[in-house]
Design a protein around this motif. Structure first.
Motif, PDB file in Angstrom:
ATOM      1  N   LYS A 374       0.840  -1.192   0.000  1.00 42.84           N
ATOM      2  CA  LYS A 374       0.000   0.000   0.000  1.00 42.84           C
ATOM      3  C   LYS A 374       0.880   1.248   0.000  1.00 42.84           C
ATOM      4  CE  LYS A 374      -3.765  -2.234   2.550  1.00 42.84           C
ATOM      5  NZ  LYS A 374      -4.547  -2.246   3.800  1.00 42.84           N
ATOM      6  N   GLY A 375       0.555   2.192  -0.848  1.00 39.60           N
ATOM      7  CA  GLY A 375       1.340   3.418  -0.930  1.00 39.60           C
ATOM      8  C   GLY A 375       2.612   3.275  -1.733  1.00 39.60           C
ATOM      9  N   GLU A 376       2.844   2.093  -2.330  1.00 41.83           N
ATOM     10  CA  GLU A 376       3.994   1.867  -3.200  1.00 41.83           C
ATOM     11  C   GLU A 376       3.502   1.644  -4.618  1.00 41.83           C
ATOM     12  OE1 GLU A 376       6.949  -0.221   0.097  1.00 41.83           O
ATOM     13  OE2 GLU A 376       5.945  -1.480  -1.416  1.00 41.83           O
ATOM     14  N   PHE A 377       4.367   1.926  -5.576  1.00 41.56           N
ATOM     15  CA  PHE A 377       3.948   1.859  -6.983  1.00 41.56           C
ATOM     16  C   PHE A 377       4.976   1.112  -7.824  1.00 41.56           C
ATOM     17  CE2 PHE A 377       2.512   5.960  -5.222  1.00 41.56           C
ATOM     18  CZ  PHE A 377       1.142   5.820  -5.345  1.00 41.56           C
ATOM     19  N   THR A 378       4.471   0.568  -8.937  1.00 38.03           N
ATOM     20  CA  THR A 378       5.346   0.036  -9.978  1.00 38.03           C
ATOM     21  C   THR A 378       4.801   0.526 -11.315  1.00 38.03           C
ATOM     22  OG1 THR A 378       5.725  -1.939  -8.634  1.00 38.03           O
ATOM     23  CG2 THR A 378       6.450  -2.018 -10.923  1.00 38.03           C
ATOM     24  N   ASN A 379       5.446   1.559 -11.844  1.00 41.08           N
ATOM     25  CA  ASN A 379       5.048   2.151 -13.125  1.00 41.08           C
ATOM     26  C   ASN A 379       3.632   2.722 -13.064  1.00 41.08           C
ATOM     27  OD1 ASN A 379       5.241   2.961 -15.824  1.00 41.08           O
ATOM     28  ND2 ASN A 379       4.482   1.003 -16.583  1.00 41.08           N
ATOM     29  N   VAL A 391      -6.942  11.989  -4.213  1.00 39.95           N
ATOM     30  CA  VAL A 391      -6.106  11.788  -5.389  1.00 39.95           C
ATOM     31  C   VAL A 391      -6.124  10.301  -5.718  1.00 39.95           C
ATOM     32  CG1 VAL A 391      -3.782  11.973  -6.359  1.00 39.95           C
ATOM     33  CG2 VAL A 391      -4.627  13.748  -4.797  1.00 39.95           C
ATOM     34  N   VAL A 392      -6.494   9.981  -6.967  1.00 37.28           N
ATOM     35  CA  VAL A 392      -6.659   8.589  -7.394  1.00 37.28           C
ATOM     36  C   VAL A 392      -5.573   8.258  -8.407  1.00 37.28           C
ATOM     37  CG1 VAL A 392      -8.272   6.896  -8.346  1.00 37.28           C
ATOM     38  CG2 VAL A 392      -9.143   8.862  -7.047  1.00 37.28           C
ATOM     39  N   ASN A 398       1.140  -2.923 -10.884  1.00 33.06           N
ATOM     40  CA  ASN A 398       0.589  -3.596  -9.704  1.00 33.06           C
ATOM     41  C   ASN A 398      -0.886  -3.938  -9.889  1.00 33.06           C
ATOM     42  OD1 ASN A 398       2.966  -3.668  -8.223  1.00 33.06           O
ATOM     43  ND2 ASN A 398       2.606  -1.664  -7.274  1.00 33.06           N
ATOM     44  N   GLN A 399      -1.434  -3.621 -11.062  1.00 35.52           N
ATOM     45  CA  GLN A 399      -2.819  -3.953 -11.425  1.00 35.52           C
ATOM     46  C   GLN A 399      -3.819  -3.524 -10.346  1.00 35.52           C
ATOM     47  OE1 GLN A 399      -0.548  -6.735 -11.595  1.00 35.52           O
ATOM     48  NE2 GLN A 399      -0.197  -6.669 -13.799  1.00 35.52           N
ATOM     49  N   CYS A 400      -3.708  -2.257  -9.913  1.00 31.09           N
ATOM     50  CA  CYS A 400      -4.639  -1.783  -8.901  1.00 31.09           C
ATOM     51  C   CYS A 400      -4.810  -0.274  -8.995  1.00 31.09           C
ATOM     52  CB  CYS A 400      -4.165  -2.171  -7.496  1.00 31.09           C
ATOM     53  SG  CYS A 400      -2.682  -1.284  -6.951  1.00 31.09           S
ATOM     54  N   ILE A 401      -5.784   0.223  -8.245  1.00 29.13           N
ATOM     55  CA  ILE A 401      -6.031   1.659  -8.097  1.00 29.13           C
ATOM     56  C   ILE A 401      -5.795   2.011  -6.635  1.00 29.13           C
ATOM     57  CG2 ILE A 401      -7.730   3.512  -8.288  1.00 29.13           C
ATOM     58  CD1 ILE A 401      -6.924   2.300 -10.983  1.00 29.13           C
ATOM     59  N   GLN A 402      -5.025   3.093  -6.407  1.00 28.71           N
ATOM     60  CA  GLN A 402      -4.761   3.533  -5.040  1.00 28.71           C
ATOM     61  C   GLN A 402      -5.315   4.947  -4.850  1.00 28.71           C
ATOM     62  OE1 GLN A 402      -1.250   2.312  -2.931  1.00 28.71           O
ATOM     63  NE2 GLN A 402      -0.288   1.543  -4.822  1.00 28.71           N
ATOM     64  N   VAL A 403      -5.830   5.200  -3.654  1.00 29.75           N
ATOM     65  CA  VAL A 403      -6.476   6.485  -3.359  1.00 29.75           C
ATOM     66  C   VAL A 403      -5.770   7.125  -2.161  1.00 29.75           C
ATOM     67  CG1 VAL A 403      -8.645   7.640  -2.789  1.00 29.75           C
ATOM     68  CG2 VAL A 403      -8.665   5.573  -4.221  1.00 29.75           C
ATOM     69  N   PHE A 404      -5.513   8.456  -2.286  1.00 27.19           N
ATOM     70  CA  PHE A 404      -4.816   9.208  -1.253  1.00 27.19           C
ATOM     71  C   PHE A 404      -5.574  10.509  -0.979  1.00 27.19           C
ATOM     72  CE2 PHE A 404      -1.863   6.609  -3.541  1.00 27.19           C
ATOM     73  CZ  PHE A 404      -0.952   6.139  -2.609  1.00 27.19           C
ATOM     74  N   ARG A 413      -7.127   1.048  -1.384  1.00 27.69           N
ATOM     75  CA  ARG A 413      -6.582   0.435  -2.595  1.00 27.69           C
ATOM     76  C   ARG A 413      -7.561  -0.646  -3.029  1.00 27.69           C
ATOM     77  NH1 ARG A 413      -0.643  -2.529  -2.872  1.00 27.69           N
ATOM     78  NH2 ARG A 413      -1.225  -4.249  -4.237  1.00 27.69           N
ATOM     79  N   PHE A 414      -7.805  -0.747  -4.331  1.00 28.80           N
ATOM     80  CA  PHE A 414      -8.677  -1.821  -4.815  1.00 28.80           C
ATOM     81  C   PHE A 414      -8.196  -2.288  -6.186  1.00 28.80           C
ATOM     82  CE2 PHE A 414     -10.694   2.080  -6.357  1.00 28.80           C
ATOM     83  CZ  PHE A 414     -11.008   1.771  -7.682  1.00 28.80           C
ATOM     84  N   GLY A 415      -8.659  -3.484  -6.552  1.00 33.26           N
ATOM     85  CA  GLY A 415      -8.299  -4.061  -7.841  1.00 33.26           C
ATOM     86  C   GLY A 415      -7.676  -5.433  -7.691  1.00 33.26           C
TER      87      GLY A 415
END
Length: 635
Positions: A374-379, A391-392, A398-404, A413-415
């Motif tokens: 959570k809170g980490e990204f890959t591309n 902020v979405v 990581n095949q997901c959507i993260q919300v801040f 986070r979902f997906g």
């Protein structure tokens, strides 16, 4: 006595009703105002006098400011009148001088004409005289000889025969100048068309509506500099209403003074007029220390001026995007290479934090690091903001959507990875509609998924039509606009998935695209698309009719090296992520370059999606650095 709730003139006002804010007599306290809070009038009198005096003092304290403003505006008005009178004098003297020059030229032409005429006429008159004389001799000889032949005796004919024979023979042999020794060609050719056009355009009245208090300055050179290195500032001029001024020639002055010795001018920077209402202010400092940068327009300070500037040694300054030039494979999957101007940050600096840079910049938050938690990204690719302060982010690999939150705090986070409805395979674009639903462009699943604000799957649209959706946006009619990167076109759907229209094809013309990426919608419901490999931004009507485009391939102001993310502010200004140049540029609603977002202290590395948060800041998906950043943005 009280008459209809009103105190009679002779009654003494001894009390004050706080609810009604009025003075009254004793009888009124027991009548109309008996339910109200009343106090002796003398108790509130001083309080009200004090309040009134405070208000009066506040107003009176403004008098010096107003007096100064009146003097300043009056002085400017007087200067304007003086400039007008000077201009009238200059116009009059210039045209009088031109009239004299025309008169002189007229006289010279007539004199030259007369000289040429006389010279040619002299030749012709000499020839004419010779011809007339020859004609007379021939006529005289002919007449004398004919008379002798007709009326002379034999003796007379014989006497004159030899003489006349020689004379006639000589006449016959004489070479008379029968061919003209000159011609009648004498014209006056005055080219007046060009002169008339020049006269029509003669003289330019130079003015501008720019004023200092609304004009803005941006750029790294406002806050920090490295000694011995050239630094620049961009000044964007505006009028009294804050509207952009699109012409140059404003009287902009820049001055840098040492803070320790405010009277000592260190340098007067060079001001370059871009002739479009923006100006580049460039300077080079030779010594370290604290400095003050004063920018004035017609003698009045630009908004925020003077600015505090710190100069350090180059070894102490953070590296800027221009220091490193790298090559990176195109995210469009074409295998092409585009030059980068950025630098990766050390892994120890990847975190969710407020800026702690030693040199001031526009960065407010840097959120995330590389990873799968959570809170980490890959591309990460697309980024969007909601009206309720969220902020979405589309975390592609990581095949997901993260919300801040707007402050960068992780919310949810979902997906789930997969190719079934509701699953995500490669989310690239994301937007939030007016209902708070999160709309996701899934490049590999070839459709657009719609989720509720809490991440529950609702619907998918575009399946069977889309080949590789990249960016997504929602227009003012609630239509979903999807940019198909692979098919090089734009689809417009109703929210239920029904196709409204599509436009575009692969190519380089106005209605064609080469790897289009992201899309935004302005307040006129116009569609703005970044055309990645054509290095431009194209603007279309809500129905897909081409309106205009801007940008070209390059590294200069207003040029792109593969544009990606795009957003529009409340004033219609267009903000573009310049992927290959690793920067963010700002344009007005017509595509004219305005300025940059200052990203130099923490350089971008292949920025992708871009959005404006609900509190007016710019958020950008810094894909190469696996984080998103939020920058201060002055509209």
């Amino acid at each position: 006595m009280v008459q209809r709730g009103v105190c009679l003139p002779l009654q003494v006002m001894e009390f004050y009703c706080e609810s009604c804010e009025t003075a009254m007599c004793l009888e009124c306290t027991e009548g109309e105002h008996r339910e109200h809070v009343t106090v002796p009038l003398r108790d509130v009198l001083e309080q009200h006098k004090t309040q009134l005096k405070t208000q009066l003092d506040a107003i009176c304290n403004r008098l010096p400011q107003l007096t100064a403003a009146i003097e300043l505006v009056g002085e400017i008005s007087k200067q304007l009148t003086d400039r007008k009178n000077e201009a009238v004098t200059e116009i009059s003297s210039t045209f009088e001088e031109l009239e004299r020059a025309l008169q002189l030229r007229k006289t010279a032409l007539i004199n030259d004409l007369e000289n040429i005429y006389c010279a040619k006429q002299k030749v012709l008159q000499a020839q004419l005289s010779s011809l007339l004389q020859g004609k007379e001799h021939i006529q005289s000889s002919c007449s004398f000889t004919e008379q002798a032949l007709s009326h002379g005796s034999a003796t007379e004919v014989l006497m004159v025969q030899k003489q006349m024979s020689e004379r006639v023979s000589a006449m016959a042999r004489h070479d008379f100048p029968e061919w003209p020794h000159q011609n009648a060609h004498l014209d006056c050719q005055v080219e007046t068309e060009g002169l008339r056009r020049s006269i029509q355009n003669l003289g330019v009245l130079i003015t501008t509506a720019a004023v200092g208090h609304t004009s803005v300055a941006t750029g790294e050179g406002l806050r920090h500099a490295a000694t011995g290195q050239h630094v620049s500032i961009t000044v964007t001029t505006k009028d009294k209403d804050g509207e952009l001024v699109r012409t140059g020639n404003a009287a902009l002055r820049a001055e840098i003074t040492a803070v320790a010795d405010g009277s000592r001018v260190v340098t007067e920077p060079e001001v370059t007029d871009n002739k479009n209402g923006t100006y580049e202010v460039g300077y080079t400092l030779r010594s370290e220390g604290e400095f003050s940068v004063a920018l004035s327009l017609y003698g009045q300070p630009v908004r925020g001026s003077p600015f505090r500037l710190r100069a350090v040694k180059p070894s102490d300054a953070l590296r800027s995007p221009d220091d490193v030039k790298r090559r990176l494979k195109s995210p469009g999957g074409t295998g092409g290479h585009v030059r980068q101007k950025a630098v990766r940050r050390p892994s120890s600096m990847y975190s969710t934090r407020k800026k702690e840079n030693p040199i001031e910049d526009e960065l407010i938050h840097r959120v995330g690091t590389r990873g799968r938690e959570k809170g980490e990204f890959t591309n990460l690719q697309g980024i969007s903001a909601s009206s309720n302060g969220r902020v979405v982010v589309a975390d592609s690999n990581n095949q997901c959507i993260q919300v801040f939150s707007n402050e960068g705090q992780f919310k949810m986070r979902f997906g789930v990875r997969g190719r079934s409805p509701g699953q995500l395979q490669r989310p690239t674009g994301v937007t939030v509609d007016m209902n708070g639903d999160i709309i996701v462009a899934d490049y590999d699943n070839r459709w657009v998924s719609i989720f509720s604000s809490d991440g529950k799957f609702k619907n998918k649209i575009g399946a069977g039509r889309l080949l590789g959706p990249k960016g997504v946006a929602v227009d003012r009619n609630g239509h979903i606009i999807a940019v198909d990167n692979k098919a090089c076109c734009v689809f417009i759907f109703q929210s239920n998935g029904k196709l409204v229209t599509k436009f575009g094809a692969r190519g380089t013309s106005e209605r064609h695209f080469a790897g289009p990426h992201f899309v935004a919608v302005n307040n006129k419901n116009e569609i703005i698309v970044t055309d990645f490999h054509n290095h431009s931004v194209k603007v279309y009507s809500a129905d897909g009719e081409f309106l205009f485009k801007f940008g070209s391939h390059g590294e200069g102001n207003g040029q792109f090296n593969a544009p990606t993310g795009v957003a529009v502010d409340t004033n219609g200004n267009i903000i573009v992520a310049d992927w290959g140049n690793s920067r963010i540029q700002v344009f007005d609603s017509t595509g004219s370059f305005l300025s940059y977002i200052n990203t130099s202290a923490d350089p971008l590395y292949g920025p992708q999606g871009l959005t404006l948060t609900s509190d007016g800041h710019v958020a950008v998906a810094d894909s190469g650095n696996h984080c998103f950043k939020i920058y201060r943005y002055l509209q």
